[in-house]
Design a protein around this motif. Structure first.
Motif, PDB file in Angstrom:
ATOM      1  N   UNK A 104       0.815  -1.219   0.000  1.00  0.00           N
ATOM      2  CA  UNK A 104       0.000   0.000   0.000  1.00  0.00           C
ATOM      3  C   UNK A 104       0.844   1.261   0.000  1.00  0.00           C
ATOM      4  N   UNK A 105       2.022   1.194   0.637  1.00  0.00           N
ATOM      5  CA  UNK A 105       2.878   2.371   0.734  1.00  0.00           C
ATOM      6  C   UNK A 105       2.403   3.375   1.765  1.00  0.00           C
ATOM      7  N   UNK A 106       1.329   3.073   2.461  1.00  0.00           N
ATOM      8  CA  UNK A 106       0.756   3.928   3.497  1.00  0.00           C
ATOM      9  C   UNK A 106      -0.161   3.067   4.349  1.00  0.00           C
ATOM     10  N   UNK A 107      -0.633   3.590   5.463  1.00  0.00           N
ATOM     11  CA  UNK A 107      -1.475   2.788   6.346  1.00  0.00           C
ATOM     12  C   UNK A 107      -2.929   2.755   5.899  1.00  0.00           C
ATOM     13  N   UNK A 108      -3.351   3.734   5.112  1.00  0.00           N
ATOM     14  CA  UNK A 108      -4.738   3.807   4.671  1.00  0.00           C
ATOM     15  C   UNK A 108      -4.786   4.259   3.222  1.00  0.00           C
ATOM     16  N   UNK A 109      -5.604   3.575   2.430  1.00  0.00           N
ATOM     17  CA  UNK A 109      -5.714   3.888   1.005  1.00  0.00           C
ATOM     18  C   UNK A 109      -7.164   4.190   0.656  1.00  0.00           C
ATOM     19  N   UNK A 110      -7.540   5.484   0.501  1.00  0.00           N
ATOM     20  CA  UNK A 110      -8.922   5.837   0.142  1.00  0.00           C
ATOM     21  C   UNK A 110      -9.219   5.473  -1.307  1.00  0.00           C
ATOM     22  N   UNK A 111     -10.450   4.972  -1.546  1.00  0.00           N
ATOM     23  CA  UNK A 111     -10.804   4.466  -2.877  1.00  0.00           C
ATOM     24  C   UNK A 111     -12.129   5.000  -3.400  1.00  0.00           C
ATOM     25  N   UNK A 112     -12.708   5.974  -2.723  1.00  0.00           N
ATOM     26  CA  UNK A 112     -14.015   6.486  -3.129  1.00  0.00           C
ATOM     27  C   UNK A 112     -13.989   7.136  -4.515  1.00  0.00           C
ATOM     28  N   UNK A 113     -12.830   7.617  -4.927  1.00  0.00           N
ATOM     29  CA  UNK A 113     -12.733   8.289  -6.226  1.00  0.00           C
ATOM     30  C   UNK A 113     -12.597   7.306  -7.388  1.00  0.00           C
ATOM     31  N   UNK A 114     -12.508   6.010  -7.088  1.00  0.00           N
ATOM     32  CA  UNK A 114     -12.277   5.013  -8.134  1.00  0.00           C
ATOM     33  C   UNK A 114     -13.515   4.128  -8.313  1.00  0.00           C
ATOM     34  N   UNK A 115     -13.736   3.699  -9.547  1.00  0.00           N
ATOM     35  CA  UNK A 115     -14.862   2.800  -9.836  1.00  0.00           C
ATOM     36  C   UNK A 115     -14.644   1.464  -9.143  1.00  0.00           C
ATOM     37  N   UNK A 116     -15.723   0.901  -8.588  1.00  0.00           N
ATOM     38  CA  UNK A 116     -15.596  -0.384  -7.908  1.00  0.00           C
ATOM     39  C   UNK A 116     -16.684  -1.342  -8.362  1.00  0.00           C
ATOM     40  N   UNK A 117     -16.677  -2.519  -7.768  1.00  0.00           N
ATOM     41  CA  UNK A 117     -17.595  -3.588  -8.157  1.00  0.00           C
ATOM     42  C   UNK A 117     -19.053  -3.184  -8.018  1.00  0.00           C
ATOM     43  N   UNK A 118     -19.371  -2.422  -6.967  1.00  0.00           N
ATOM     44  CA  UNK A 118     -20.762  -2.096  -6.681  1.00  0.00           C
ATOM     45  C   UNK A 118     -21.262  -0.869  -7.435  1.00  0.00           C
ATOM     46  N   UNK A 119     -20.349  -0.133  -8.041  1.00  0.00           N
ATOM     47  CA  UNK A 119     -20.761   1.048  -8.777  1.00  0.00           C
ATOM     48  C   UNK A 119     -21.020   0.798 -10.248  1.00  0.00           C
ATOM     49  N   UNK A 120     -20.810  -0.448 -10.676  1.00  0.00           N
ATOM     50  CA  UNK A 120     -20.943  -0.767 -12.098  1.00  0.00           C
ATOM     51  C   UNK A 120     -22.327  -1.280 -12.475  1.00  0.00           C
ATOM     52  N   UNK A 121     -23.243  -1.321 -11.486  1.00  0.00           N
ATOM     53  CA  UNK A 121     -24.551  -1.895 -11.751  1.00  0.00           C
ATOM     54  C   UNK A 121     -25.662  -0.917 -11.391  1.00  0.00           C
ATOM     55  N   UNK A 122     -26.691  -0.868 -12.197  1.00  0.00           N
ATOM     56  CA  UNK A 122     -27.870  -0.045 -11.913  1.00  0.00           C
ATOM     57  C   UNK A 122     -29.098  -0.921 -12.122  1.00  0.00           C
ATOM     58  N   UNK A 123     -29.300  -1.866 -11.201  1.00  0.00           N
ATOM     59  CA  UNK A 123     -30.343  -2.874 -11.353  1.00  0.00           C
ATOM     60  C   UNK A 123     -31.693  -2.397 -10.829  1.00  0.00           C
ATOM     61  N   UNK A 124     -31.664  -1.661  -9.709  1.00  0.00           N
ATOM     62  CA  UNK A 124     -32.910  -1.201  -9.101  1.00  0.00           C
ATOM     63  C   UNK A 124     -32.992   0.315  -9.004  1.00  0.00           C
ATOM     64  N   UNK A 125     -31.893   0.987  -9.309  1.00  0.00           N
ATOM     65  CA  UNK A 125     -31.868   2.439  -9.189  1.00  0.00           C
ATOM     66  C   UNK A 125     -31.495   2.914  -7.800  1.00  0.00           C
TER      67      UNK A 125
END
Length: 289
Positions: A104-125
């Motif tokens: 990681x190169x650090x103790x905490x790695x924020x990822x909110x700015x990156x696309x993830x598994x749960x952001x790729x679907x729009x099944x129910x809105x």
């Protein structure tokens, strides 16, 4: 309601952890503490690959491989170097702390700015139900895949190794190889939980795995209580109940928090809750004896 939905999502994320604990502790009778490190390793690998914009199709195999290598090393130390399984797991877990921190190169790695598994679907809105559907599909796949493996000749040999190692060895089965493979599978499943949790919560942290083995053990104990009560024997059904145990465990913790317990005491509450569900059946058994 959203609070309890979050608890269900968290429980489903811990499905791989519960299955991994079941493999190591219940099938092989090995108290594998590598879990704390391999869970964080799965989250770490996920975090750095998400930050590098690597597609999901490559992330999960890398997570499974990294967790499998960690578990395989523990199995090698235990079987080939003849080191106690508990100590072998502690050694690998300790080493993984430095490995994860270096990756990681650090103790905490924020990822909110990156696309993830749960952001790729729009099944129910709605994000919550969408995440629930995705997790249900993933956990169902894990259950059916592991259930299939446990029904094969290889899976039967694995289960027999945990039940009677000397008998299986007399039949010509390499029990050392079985243990190494089993611990590799268990930690690959555990790393999968790290993969899911990091994407659900939006960050990877070096300390995210501390005490996580207690969460997995609590899930397994709840699941086993249901399994014994209804005498379930089919592998797929057993695994599905273990996942239900993971969800019920998180819901129990959610109820505890709604009662006003200080969130800083959550680890203490978790430990006490696991102690309670482990000890109660034995207390009742001793009274009826």
């Amino acid at each position: 309601m959203d609070f309890y939905l979050a608890a269900v999502l968290q429980g489903l994320c811990f499905s791989g952890l519960a299955l991994g604990i079941y493999l190591s502790m219940k099938i092989f009778n090995i108290p594998d503490i590598t879990t704390d490190g391999s869970y964080t390793l799965g989250g770490t690998v996920t975090g750095i690959m998400l930050a590098a914009h690597i597609p999901q199709g490559f992330i999960l195999p890398a997570v499974l491989l990294s967790g499998g290598v960690a578990g395989g090393i523990t199995g090698f130390i235990h079987t080939k170097l003849r080191i106690n399984a508990l100590l072998a797991g502690i050694l690998v877990m300790t080493a993984l702390y430095s490995v994860n921190l270096t990756l990681m190169g650090r103790s905490n790695l924020p990822l909110l700015a990156f696309a993830n598994l749960f952001g790729n679907w729009a099944l129910t809105g709605s994000q919550g139900p969408d995440s629930l559907i995705v997790l249900l599909v993933i956990t169902a796949a894990l259950v059916f895949l592991l259930g299939y493996v446990l029904r094969t000749d290889f899976g039967i040999a694995m289960r027999a190794t945990g039940n009677s190692e000397s008998m299986v060895r007399a039949l010509g089965v390499n029990t050392d190889r079985m243990k190494i493979t089993g611990l590799a599978m268990a930690n690959a499943l555990t790393a999968t939980s790290g993969y899911l949790v990091v994407q659900l919560q939006g960050f990877a942290d070096i300390n995210m795995g501390i005490g996580i083995v207690i969460t997995g053990l609590g899930s397994v104990v709840i699941g086993e209580t249901i399994i014994r009560r209804f005498r379930v024997v089919q592998p797929v059904s057993v695994l599905a109940i273990l996942l239900a145990g993971a969800v019920l465990f998180q819901l129990a913790l959610a109820v505890t928090l709604t009662l006003g317990i200080d969130p800083t005491l959550l680890k203490l509450v978790t430990a006490l809750f696991v102690l309670l569900i482990v000890s109660l059946p034995r207390i009742f058994q001793s009274r009826t004896a």
